[in-house]
Design an enzyme around this catalytic site. Structure first.
Site, short mmCIF file in Angstrom:
data_model
loop_
_atom_site.label_atom_id
_atom_site.label_comp_id
_atom_site.label_asym_id
_atom_site.label_seq_id
_atom_site.Cartn_x
_atom_site.Cartn_y
_atom_site.Cartn_z
N ASP A 1 0.86 -1.19 0.00
CA ASP A 1 0.00 0.00 0.00
C ASP A 1 0.89 1.24 0.00
O ASP A 1 1.81 1.36 0.81
CB ASP A 1 -0.91 -0.02 1.24
CG ASP A 1 -1.96 1.08 1.19
OD1 ASP A 1 -3.15 0.76 1.05
OD2 ASP A 1 -1.58 2.28 1.30
N ASP B 1 -4.06 2.40 -4.95
CA ASP B 1 -2.71 2.39 -4.37
C ASP B 1 -2.34 1.10 -3.65
O ASP B 1 -1.38 1.10 -2.89
CB ASP B 1 -2.50 3.61 -3.47
CG ASP B 1 -2.99 3.40 -2.06
OD1 ASP B 1 -3.97 2.66 -1.86
OD2 ASP B 1 -2.38 3.99 -1.14
N GLU B 2 -3.10 0.02 -3.87
CA GLU B 2 -2.70 -1.20 -3.15
C GLU B 2 -2.99 -2.47 -3.94
O GLU B 2 -3.87 -2.51 -4.80
CB GLU B 2 -3.36 -1.26 -1.78
CG GLU B 2 -4.86 -1.34 -1.82
CD GLU B 2 -5.46 -0.95 -0.46
OE1 GLU B 2 -5.39 -1.78 0.46
OE2 GLU B 2 -6.00 0.16 -0.35
P1 TTP Z 1 -5.31 4.91 1.37
O1 TTP Z 1 -4.29 3.91 0.99
O2 TTP Z 1 -6.41 4.47 2.28
O3 TTP Z 1 -4.63 6.15 2.09
P2 TTP Z 1 -3.28 6.90 1.76
O4 TTP Z 1 -2.48 6.20 0.73
O5 TTP Z 1 -3.59 8.32 1.44
O6 TTP Z 1 -2.53 6.90 3.15
P3 TTP Z 1 -1.84 5.66 3.90
O7 TTP Z 1 -0.38 6.02 4.00
O8 TTP Z 1 -2.49 5.59 5.23
O9 TTP Z 1 -2.09 4.46 3.06
O10 TTP Z 1 -5.99 5.50 0.07
C1 TTP Z 1 -5.30 5.69 -1.15
C2 TTP Z 1 -5.78 6.93 -1.85
O11 TTP Z 1 -7.18 6.85 -2.09
C3 TTP Z 1 -5.56 8.19 -1.03
O12 TTP Z 1 -4.27 8.75 -1.21
C4 TTP Z 1 -6.68 9.08 -1.51
C5 TTP Z 1 -7.79 8.14 -1.92
N1 TTP Z 1 -8.83 8.10 -0.89
C6 TTP Z 1 -9.93 8.94 -1.01
O13 TTP Z 1 -10.04 9.68 -2.00
N2 TTP Z 1 -10.88 8.94 -0.04
C7 TTP Z 1 -10.81 8.15 1.09
O14 TTP Z 1 -11.70 8.17 1.96
C8 TTP Z 1 -9.68 7.27 1.21
C9 TTP Z 1 -9.53 6.39 2.40
C10 TTP Z 1 -8.71 7.29 0.19
MG MG Z 2 -2.17 4.14 0.89
MG MG Z 3 -4.79 2.02 0.07
#
Ligand code: TTP
Ligand code: MG
Ligand code: MG
Length: 351
Positions: free
Chosen positions: A8, A104-105
């Site tokens: 991720d 992103d994962e």
């Molecule tokens: P995530 O992987 O949940 O979060 P992140 O990558 O920003 O942070 P982390 O380091 O904790 O993983 O989500 C990936 C992307 O998806 C995030 O950058 C933006 C988008 N997203 C939204 O638009 N709305 C949301 O509620 C979430 C959770 C994510």
């Molecule tokens: Mg992330």
């Molecule tokens: Mg994610």
């Protein structure tokens, strides 16, 4: 033994923005709706902004109150998708089986690593390649199944690797609140709380009979998850891939033997590529272009094969009906329906 990795990206949207504009580094960055418009939510925030309590999904006005000096940026989806695609291409190379689950994962089945030390080394390599090529960090969780791998990557954040071996599952899982488990949503979590079950340990130790009274047939499934048991496979999407080779003769040809020989040569070439890249094939397609540019293709699909002789045999059979009509200008072969052993092979290359 199964070894699953979950990768991720760290604060993904904000990280991409930082990468494109290095002056943002070190400042709180919030990506989401326009705070001046007063509606909409935070998509994500970098770690500096999270220190102020800003989170994904929070109303943007609330984020503005928490940290008015933050840099607020609009969501530029195409940018993130472009970077995401490149990252997924990197990840795919390292996996026996690959499943993207969000922008992103992804899950990677890396069982062919064989043991946990090698799995960790592979994770280091993956992080290194993403850092070098994209200038971004990610977190990687490794475990015996998807459930554990996903929780481990969260525990590894930011920029870390966490390996949870089977013997460590209990200690890792039991203190976590039940809602952290992928598969237990907010409704189930609330029901559990109403029955005094908050942690994974409490769920694991709960009476199955009592759980069945609350959740019916789902009780078993929920209880299995609390024990860290998850058999769900890394689900590979069908990928369209092929390899083609073609040849234009210097002079249009009618000599059937020479045309056949050329086709066999092209088959060998395509077959070598498959072998080097670890693919089996299912479909052989032959292309013929006559001197007047009239062009035909003809193909046949079988169960997956790996051998050259079968491919040549198929190619000859497919070409035959096109011979003896007119002089031939070009012939080609296209092999598709590829079944990849690619990831497995690559993992083996590294050790
Ligand atoms: P995530 O992987 O949940 O979060 P992140 O990558 O920003 O942070 P982390 O380091 O904790 O993983 O989500 C990936 C992307 O998806 C995030 O950058 C933006 C988008 N997203 C939204 O638009 N709305 C949301 O509620 C979430 C959770 C994510
Ligand atoms: Mg992330
Ligand atoms: Mg994610």
């Amino acid at each position: 033994m199964r070894i699953i990795a979950h990768v991720d990206m760290d604060y993904f949207f904000a990280a991409v923005e930082e990468k494109l504009d290095p002056s943002l580094k070190g400042k709180p960055v919030v990506v989401g709706a326009d705070p001046k418009k007063g509606r909409g939510v935070v998509s994500t925030a970098n770690y500096e902004a999270r220190k102020y309590g800003i989170k994904s999904g929070m109303p943007i006005t609330r984020a503005y109150k928490l940290c008015p000096q933050a840099v607020f940026l609009p969501v530029r989806q195409e940018r993130y998708e472009e970077v995401s695609e490149r990252i997924m291409e990197i990840l795919k190379k390292y996996a026996d089986r690959f499943e993207q689950i969000s922008i992103d994962e992804a899950f990677l089945d890396i069982s062919s690593c064989g043991d946990w030390d090698r799995a960790r080394k592979l994770a280091e390599r993956i992080k290194e390649e993403i850092r070098r090529k994209e200038g971004l960090t990610c977190s990687i969780g490794i475990g015996p199944n998807k459930l554990i791998a996903k929780l481990a990557s969260e525990a590894a954040k930011p920029d870390g690797i966490k390996v949870v071996k089977p013997e460590d599952i209990r200690t890792f899982l039991e203190p976590l609140p039940v809602r952290k488990i992928w598969g237990i949503g907010p409704v189930t979590a609330r029901l559990l709380r109403e029955h005094g079950i908050r942690t994974v340990r409490e769920l694991a130790e709960a009476d199955l009979q009592k759980l069945a009274e609350i959740f019916g047939r789902r009780a078993w499934e929920i209880h299995q998850l609390a024990l860290g048991i998850d058999e769900s496979p890394v689900q590979e999407e069908w990928e369209v891939k092929s390899v083609s080779r073609e040849h234009t003769f210097e002079r249009d040809l009618e000599d059937e033997k020479r045309i056949m020989e050329k086709l066999e040569e092209l088959s060998e070439d395509a077959w070598k590529w498959l072998k080097e890249n670890g693919f089996l094939y299912r479909t052989v397609c032959v292309k013929v272009r006559y001197s007047d540019f009239e062009t035909h293709t003809h193909q046949k699909t079988d169960v997956p094969h790996s051998d050259l002789e079968f491919m040549k045999e198929r190619a000859r059979e497919l070409l035959k009906p096109f011979l003896g009509r007119k002089p031939i200008r070009l012939i080609g072969i296209r092999i598709s329906g590829l079944v990849g052993l690619e990831g497995q092979k690559r993992i083996k290359e590294y050790f």
